[in-house]
Scaffold this active site. Structure first.
Site, mmCIF file in Angstrom:
data_model
loop_
_atom_site.group_PDB
_atom_site.id
_atom_site.type_symbol
_atom_site.label_atom_id
_atom_site.label_comp_id
_atom_site.label_asym_id
_atom_site.label_seq_id
_atom_site.Cartn_x
_atom_site.Cartn_y
_atom_site.Cartn_z
ATOM 1 N N SER A 295 -83.485 -9.074 -46.211
ATOM 2 C CA SER A 295 -83.444 -7.721 -45.223
ATOM 3 C C SER A 295 -84.536 -7.018 -45.164
ATOM 4 C CB SER A 295 -82.297 -6.768 -46.252
ATOM 5 O OG SER A 295 -82.355 -5.565 -45.466
ATOM 6 N N TYR B 177 -78.871 -1.954 -53.307
ATOM 7 C CA TYR B 177 -78.824 -2.968 -52.205
ATOM 8 C C TYR B 177 -80.548 -3.210 -52.170
ATOM 9 C CZ TYR B 177 -78.338 -5.262 -47.551
ATOM 10 O OH TYR B 177 -78.314 -5.883 -46.451
HETATM 11 P P1 NAD Z 1 -70.319 -9.480 -43.626
HETATM 12 O O1 NAD Z 1 -69.768 -8.458 -44.514
HETATM 13 O O2 NAD Z 1 -70.022 -9.833 -42.186
HETATM 14 O O3 NAD Z 1 -70.412 -10.927 -44.493
HETATM 15 C C1 NAD Z 1 -70.451 -11.198 -46.092
HETATM 16 C C2 NAD Z 1 -69.914 -12.473 -46.434
HETATM 17 O O4 NAD Z 1 -70.082 -12.359 -47.787
HETATM 18 C C3 NAD Z 1 -68.580 -12.487 -45.833
HETATM 19 O O5 NAD Z 1 -68.157 -13.901 -45.774
HETATM 20 C C4 NAD Z 1 -67.806 -12.346 -47.262
HETATM 21 O O6 NAD Z 1 -66.558 -12.869 -47.632
HETATM 22 C C5 NAD Z 1 -68.731 -12.783 -48.249
HETATM 23 N N1 NAD Z 1 -68.631 -12.239 -49.608
HETATM 24 C C6 NAD Z 1 -68.609 -11.068 -50.076
HETATM 25 N N2 NAD Z 1 -68.614 -10.689 -51.185
HETATM 26 C C7 NAD Z 1 -68.229 -12.294 -51.878
HETATM 27 C C8 NAD Z 1 -68.126 -12.817 -53.134
HETATM 28 N N3 NAD Z 1 -68.112 -11.866 -54.290
HETATM 29 N N4 NAD Z 1 -68.177 -14.031 -53.258
HETATM 30 C C9 NAD Z 1 -68.519 -14.940 -52.050
HETATM 31 N N5 NAD Z 1 -68.233 -14.573 -50.759
HETATM 32 C C10 NAD Z 1 -68.421 -13.059 -50.753
HETATM 33 O O7 NAD Z 1 -71.930 -9.179 -43.804
HETATM 34 P P2 NAD Z 1 -73.094 -9.751 -43.084
HETATM 35 O O8 NAD Z 1 -73.812 -8.391 -42.486
HETATM 36 O O9 NAD Z 1 -73.097 -10.909 -42.254
HETATM 37 O O10 NAD Z 1 -74.268 -9.994 -44.177
HETATM 38 C C11 NAD Z 1 -74.640 -11.199 -44.768
HETATM 39 C C12 NAD Z 1 -76.069 -11.187 -45.383
HETATM 40 O O11 NAD Z 1 -76.956 -10.563 -44.644
HETATM 41 C C13 NAD Z 1 -75.884 -10.066 -46.598
HETATM 42 O O12 NAD Z 1 -76.646 -10.756 -47.687
HETATM 43 C C14 NAD Z 1 -76.449 -8.755 -46.018
HETATM 44 O O13 NAD Z 1 -77.333 -8.040 -47.124
HETATM 45 C C15 NAD Z 1 -77.470 -9.464 -45.123
HETATM 46 N N6 NAD Z 1 -78.142 -8.510 -44.286
HETATM 47 C C16 NAD Z 1 -77.218 -7.924 -43.096
HETATM 48 C C17 NAD Z 1 -77.858 -7.032 -42.298
HETATM 49 C C18 NAD Z 1 -77.008 -6.413 -41.066
HETATM 50 O O14 NAD Z 1 -77.366 -5.417 -40.584
HETATM 51 N N7 NAD Z 1 -75.526 -6.763 -41.123
HETATM 52 C C19 NAD Z 1 -79.191 -6.784 -42.376
HETATM 53 C C20 NAD Z 1 -79.804 -7.419 -43.017
HETATM 54 C C21 NAD Z 1 -79.341 -8.402 -44.134
#
Ligand code: NAD
Length: 260
Positions: free
Chosen positions: A143, A156
């Site tokens: 991130s 985080y």
């Molecule tokens: P999201 O909430 O849409 O998806 C998260 C996924 O993780 C889902 O499939 C959920 O079921 C799964 N998950 C959560 N807890 C779990 C567990 N204990 N075991 C197995 N699966 C689990 O979120 P996203 O925004 O797509 O995030 C995905 C990644 O990207 C994360 O690591 C997040 O930190 C990172 N990220 C997101 C952003 C953003 O702005 N959305 C920015 C930078 C980084």
């Protein structure tokens, strides 16, 4: 279809960025194991669609990324059912927004487990097979918070700085085995993870929803636009190709200029 014959295991791929990775890699012919929580029928529909898109197998693992034993079993299950994993994307992540003095210790433990330690456990289990096959792509979703901090996100930010360090170490250890290890560091991507933190941020900062979107989320993103999950997946796809064979140990920003 340059990934025909390869298998990709993507954690947290029932939603958001993880699902976009799965679709992008399946479109290039990879067999896919998806993982994450959600509605069973929706997950089964996604699994079927991925198999149709790739012309290869697709499977689902319900493993909980906060459980080291389930993570090791997921990697073995992938190997048994689909082969590989040749490509491992650690992407599962959760967020909690709170001032540090009120930050629940169990939330700290959960975020460190899912956003950081899960990648360690999965990589540890997958690397021996990659070394034996002399090919591997390890990609971690970090991130912008792996490079810079924001208030109220102590766990985080700590986990994301940690995964950037883990990525570099793994890159050094695997460099002579045809394996690369990199992390992708998106800015704000419009996914359920971002949407869910809006109410807590409204509370923590005493703001309206619009103020949170414009004055917090997009305040530091010079493009004033959310990154898309498809753009993040496009970078992962490039990392899987031959053109990226010498890219290892990198932390690749896709943040609309946030960390510039
Ligand atoms: P999201 O909430 O849409 O998806 C998260 C996924 O993780 C889902 O499939 C959920 O079921 C799964 N998950 C959560 N807890 C779990 C567990 N204990 N075991 C197995 N699966 C689990 O979120 P996203 O925004 O797509 O995030 C995905 C990644 O990207 C994360 O690591 C997040 O930190 C990172 N990220 C997101 C952003 C953003 O702005 N959305 C920015 C930078 C980084």
């Amino acid at each position: 279809m340059f990934l025909k014959g390869k298998t990709a295991l993507i954690t947290g791929s029932t939603s958001g960025i993880g699902l976009a990775y799965a679709k992008a890699l399946a479109a290039e012919g990879a067999a896919i194991m998806i993982n994450g929580f959600g509605d069973a029928d929706a997950i089964e529909a996604e699994r079927k669609a991925l198999a149709e898109a790739s012309g290869a197998q697709a499977a689902y693992s319900p493993a909980d990324m906060s459980r080291p034993d389930e993570i090791a079993a997921m990697v073995r299950d992938c190997e048994d059912r689909l082969g590989g994993p040749d490509i491992l994307i650690s992407n599962a992540g959760v967020q909690h927004v709170s001032p540090i003095e009120d930050f629940p210790p169990e939330k700290w433990d959960q975020i460190i487990a899912i956003n950081l330690s899960a990648a360690f456990h999965a990589i540890r289990a997958a690397v021996p097979g990659m070394k034996a096959r002399k090919w591997g792509r390890i990609i971690n979703t970090a991130s912008a918070h792996s490079l810079t901090a924001s208030p109220f996100k102590s766990a985080y930010v700590a986990a994301k700085h940690g995964i950037a360090g883990l990525t570099k170490t793994v890159a050094l250890e695997t460099a002579t085995f045809g394996i690369t290890a990199n992390c992708i560091s998106p800015g704000y991507v419009w996914t359920p993870l971002v949407e869910k933190q809006i109410p807590d941020t409204m509370k923590a900062r005493g703001m309206t929803r619009e103020q949170v979107i414009n004055d917090v989320l997009l305040a530091g993103q010079p493009t004033k636009a959310f990154v898309t999950a498809e753009q993040v997946a496009g970078l992962a796809l490039w990392l899987c190709g031959d053109a990226a064979a010498s890219v290892t140990g990198a932390n690749l920003s896709m943040d609309g200029g946030w960390t510039a």
